[in-house]
Design a protein around this motif. Sequence first.
Motif, PDB file in Angstrom:
ATOM      1  N   HIS A 111      42.689 100.592 164.064  1.00 21.82           N
ATOM      2  CA  HIS A 111      41.849 100.418 165.244  1.00 21.82           C
ATOM      3  C   HIS A 111      41.135 101.723 165.614  1.00 21.82           C
ATOM      4  N   ALA A 112      41.789 102.833 165.364  1.00 18.75           N
ATOM      5  CA  ALA A 112      41.158 104.133 165.589  1.00 18.75           C
ATOM      6  C   ALA A 112      39.973 104.308 164.638  1.00 18.75           C
ATOM      7  N   ILE A 113      40.176 103.951 163.389  1.00 16.00           N
ATOM      8  CA  ILE A 113      39.121 104.087 162.378  1.00 16.00           C
ATOM      9  C   ILE A 113      37.944 103.173 162.713  1.00 16.00           C
ATOM     10  N   TRP A 114      38.245 101.953 163.183  1.00 19.00           N
ATOM     11  CA  TRP A 114      37.173 101.024 163.585  1.00 19.00           C
ATOM     12  C   TRP A 114      36.329 101.644 164.703  1.00 19.00           C
ATOM     13  N   ALA A 115      36.977 102.208 165.704  1.00 15.73           N
ATOM     14  CA  ALA A 115      36.251 102.805 166.829  1.00 15.73           C
ATOM     15  C   ALA A 115      35.339 103.923 166.345  1.00 15.73           C
ATOM     16  N   MET A 116      35.855 104.790 165.482  1.00 17.69           N
ATOM     17  CA  MET A 116      35.037 105.896 164.992  1.00 17.69           C
ATOM     18  C   MET A 116      33.898 105.418 164.104  1.00 17.69           C
ATOM     19  N   ALA A 117      34.113 104.309 163.390  1.00 16.37           N
ATOM     20  CA  ALA A 117      33.029 103.724 162.590  1.00 16.37           C
ATOM     21  C   ALA A 117      31.898 103.226 163.491  1.00 16.37           C
ATOM     22  N   GLN A 118      32.245 102.774 164.700  1.00 13.39           N
ATOM     23  CA  GLN A 118      31.212 102.347 165.653  1.00 13.39           C
ATOM     24  C   GLN A 118      30.360 103.522 166.105  1.00 13.39           C
ATOM     25  N   TYR A 119      30.964 104.710 166.185  1.00 17.78           N
ATOM     26  CA  TYR A 119      30.198 105.893 166.578  1.00 17.78           C
ATOM     27  C   TYR A 119      29.108 106.196 165.546  1.00 17.78           C
TER      28      TYR A 119
ATOM     29  N   VAL B 197      36.496 111.852 172.321  1.00 17.83           N
ATOM     30  CA  VAL B 197      36.552 113.258 172.725  1.00 17.83           C
ATOM     31  C   VAL B 197      36.677 114.172 171.502  1.00 17.83           C
ATOM     32  N   TYR B 198      37.579 113.848 170.604  1.00 20.59           N
ATOM     33  CA  TYR B 198      37.835 114.707 169.448  1.00 20.59           C
ATOM     34  C   TYR B 198      36.597 114.857 168.558  1.00 20.59           C
ATOM     35  N   THR B 199      35.815 113.777 168.426  1.00 21.65           N
ATOM     36  CA  THR B 199      34.629 113.820 167.565  1.00 21.65           C
ATOM     37  C   THR B 199      33.405 114.374 168.292  1.00 21.65           C
ATOM     38  N   GLY B 200      33.543 114.688 169.578  1.00 23.72           N
ATOM     39  CA  GLY B 200      32.439 115.265 170.328  1.00 23.72           C
ATOM     40  C   GLY B 200      31.519 114.254 170.973  1.00 23.72           C
ATOM     41  N   VAL B 201      31.834 112.978 170.868  1.00 21.45           N
ATOM     42  CA  VAL B 201      31.005 111.936 171.485  1.00 21.45           C
ATOM     43  C   VAL B 201      31.160 111.970 173.002  1.00 21.45           C
ATOM     44  N   GLY B 202      32.399 112.083 173.465  1.00 23.35           N
ATOM     45  CA  GLY B 202      32.676 112.034 174.893  1.00 23.35           C
ATOM     46  C   GLY B 202      33.410 113.255 175.414  1.00 23.35           C
ATOM     47  N   GLY B 203      33.222 114.387 174.767  1.00 22.18           N
ATOM     48  CA  GLY B 203      33.906 115.601 175.208  1.00 22.18           C
ATOM     49  C   GLY B 203      33.696 116.725 174.218  1.00 22.18           C
ATOM     50  N   LYS B 204      34.443 117.802 174.396  1.00 19.76           N
ATOM     51  CA  LYS B 204      34.333 118.951 173.501  1.00 19.76           C
ATOM     52  C   LYS B 204      35.029 118.640 172.181  1.00 19.76           C
ATOM     53  N   ALA B 205      34.280 118.686 171.105  1.00 18.10           N
ATOM     54  CA  ALA B 205      34.816 118.355 169.786  1.00 18.10           C
ATOM     55  C   ALA B 205      36.056 119.176 169.468  1.00 18.10           C
ATOM     56  N   GLY B 206      37.059 118.505 168.924  1.00 17.36           N
ATOM     57  CA  GLY B 206      38.298 119.171 168.551  1.00 17.36           C
ATOM     58  C   GLY B 206      39.359 119.147 169.621  1.00 17.36           C
TER      59      GLY B 206
ATOM     60  N   TYR C 206      26.021 107.687 167.508  1.00 13.78           N
ATOM     61  CA  TYR C 206      26.688 108.792 168.196  1.00 13.78           C
ATOM     62  C   TYR C 206      26.987 109.938 167.224  1.00 13.78           C
ATOM     63  N   LEU C 207      27.352 109.579 166.002  1.00  8.52           N
ATOM     64  CA  LEU C 207      27.651 110.569 164.975  1.00  8.52           C
ATOM     65  C   LEU C 207      26.681 110.398 163.813  1.00  8.52           C
ATOM     66  N   LYS C 208      26.154 111.512 163.319  1.00  5.71           N
ATOM     67  CA  LYS C 208      25.219 111.446 162.197  1.00  5.71           C
ATOM     68  C   LYS C 208      25.939 111.267 160.872  1.00  5.71           C
ATOM     69  N   GLU C 209      27.160 111.769 160.808  1.00  4.93           N
ATOM     70  CA  GLU C 209      27.944 111.666 159.579  1.00  4.93           C
ATOM     71  C   GLU C 209      29.316 111.092 159.888  1.00  4.93           C
ATOM     72  N   ALA C 210      29.910 110.466 158.902  1.00  2.00           N
ATOM     73  CA  ALA C 210      31.246 109.897 159.079  1.00  2.00           C
ATOM     74  C   ALA C 210      32.274 111.006 159.265  1.00  2.00           C
ATOM     75  N   PRO C 211      33.158 110.870 160.234  1.00  2.00           N
ATOM     76  CA  PRO C 211      34.223 111.865 160.417  1.00  2.00           C
ATOM     77  C   PRO C 211      35.333 111.625 159.395  1.00  2.00           C
ATOM     78  N   ASN C 212      36.314 112.479 159.394  1.00  2.00           N
ATOM     79  CA  ASN C 212      37.479 112.268 158.532  1.00  2.00           C
ATOM     80  C   ASN C 212      38.399 111.270 159.243  1.00  2.00           C
ATOM     81  N   TYR C 213      38.083 109.999 159.085  1.00  2.00           N
ATOM     82  CA  TYR C 213      38.724 108.930 159.846  1.00  2.00           C
ATOM     83  C   TYR C 213      40.252 109.006 159.848  1.00  2.00           C
TER      84      TYR C 213
ATOM     85  N   PHE D 200      32.347 104.930 179.810  1.00  2.00           N
ATOM     86  CA  PHE D 200      32.585 106.227 179.168  1.00  2.00           C
ATOM     87  C   PHE D 200      31.985 106.192 177.770  1.00  2.00           C
ATOM     88  N   PRO D 201      31.199 107.185 177.372  1.00  2.00           N
ATOM     89  CA  PRO D 201      30.606 107.191 176.029  1.00  2.00           C
ATOM     90  C   PRO D 201      31.677 107.121 174.933  1.00  2.00           C
TER      91      PRO D 201
END
Length: 404
Positions: A329-337, A94-103, A342-349, A157-158
């Motif tokens: 584990h949070a960082i691993w999940a975001m790396a999968q995006y 949700v926070y990264t905008g994959v499954g909801g409104k970013a932020g 799902y994400l074009k650029e790496a987030p601030n993990y 869920f995406p």
Amino acid sequence: MKKINTLTKIILTLVIVMIASFTEVTAQNDPVKLGFIPLTDCSPIVMAKELGLFKKYGVEVVVTKESSWANVRDKILTGELDGAHCLYSMPFSVYTGVGGKAGSEMKIAMMLNVNGQAITLSKDFCGKVGFKQMNKVAPVVAAKLKAEKEVTFAMTFPGGTHDLWLRNWMAIAGVNQKTSKIITIPPPQMVANMKVGNMDGYCVGEPWGGVAVKQGIGFTQVASQDIWKDHPEKALVVNKEFSEKRRTDLVKVMKAVLEACIWLDNPANRKKAAGIIGKAPYVNAPADVIENRLMGNYDLGCNQGTQVYAKDYMLFYKGGMVNYPRKSHAIWAMAQYVRFGYLKEAPNYKAIADKLILQDLYEEVAKSMKVKVPNDDMKPFSLTMDKTVFDPSNPSAYLKVVKK
């Protein structure tokens, strides 16, 4: 005149303070609203309620069955729910905008379980690919594509855990995700949708893998613990404002849920748990299916016999190893995006993990209950089936390997 104005200001200030105090006290007296999705791993919240543990710790809790993960997301964000049994990766999606409104911020208070999800394939694949026969998956999917032009898989869920296990399974098996259709279906609706042919396979939590086997419409090709033994799964996720303004109540809730997790990890209690959570107000599924897979006894379906998971079935406590919310584990999940587009650029993990995980609060609760807090966070690890090492301090190195 000035004295009157000063007196008026003082009175108004006192009124405002009194209203604020009254509102705060009223909020503290409101029952805590916790949601759950009908899945076996909602057990910690349901059993904390059924065993009277919320009352034991002095907090009134109302638990409500929710229809979908999107529904859970929306209600947590608006405050209609104070918290819920939730996919551990949902706050990051949700926070990264994959499954909801970013932020949008949803906070992880603690983990609820590991393991216990599965990839279920339609009976149409019976005899063509068996349990953990990963080398046969791609040819079977390719043949299906050639014959029918479309292969459809479902997740819940995406960017959620079921999405990640499904996509990792496809990557390991060599199935092209661009030529396969991936749809979102709420967990309780998976079996009905497969029955009418809406998908060829799905990834979801129990008991819906076991129910498909019992009804003869599908079979278990692999369990999620085969992909990653003791993987993180569900979490207690809470509303941001609730975590800030009703911290005392949140602590009480966490203590009750943690005690329920300890109770659930006693095998002698699992039959009772299965009978309770299987009832209509909760999961509404056959108690025998819930119990068998809770005990690690998997009827695989498709005449494949039974697979027994002795140490890597669904676990809720494991001496405290389960419940600690790890930033790695949070960082691993975001790396999968990033890996799966799902994400074009790496987030601030790290910054996102720090923002959304209430790790310090969990440590406080665990220590007060004399529960061991693991010291393995932010250390490299690898999945069981995919031996690629993931270093949470260097996700980009991992991505270079898996995206080749």
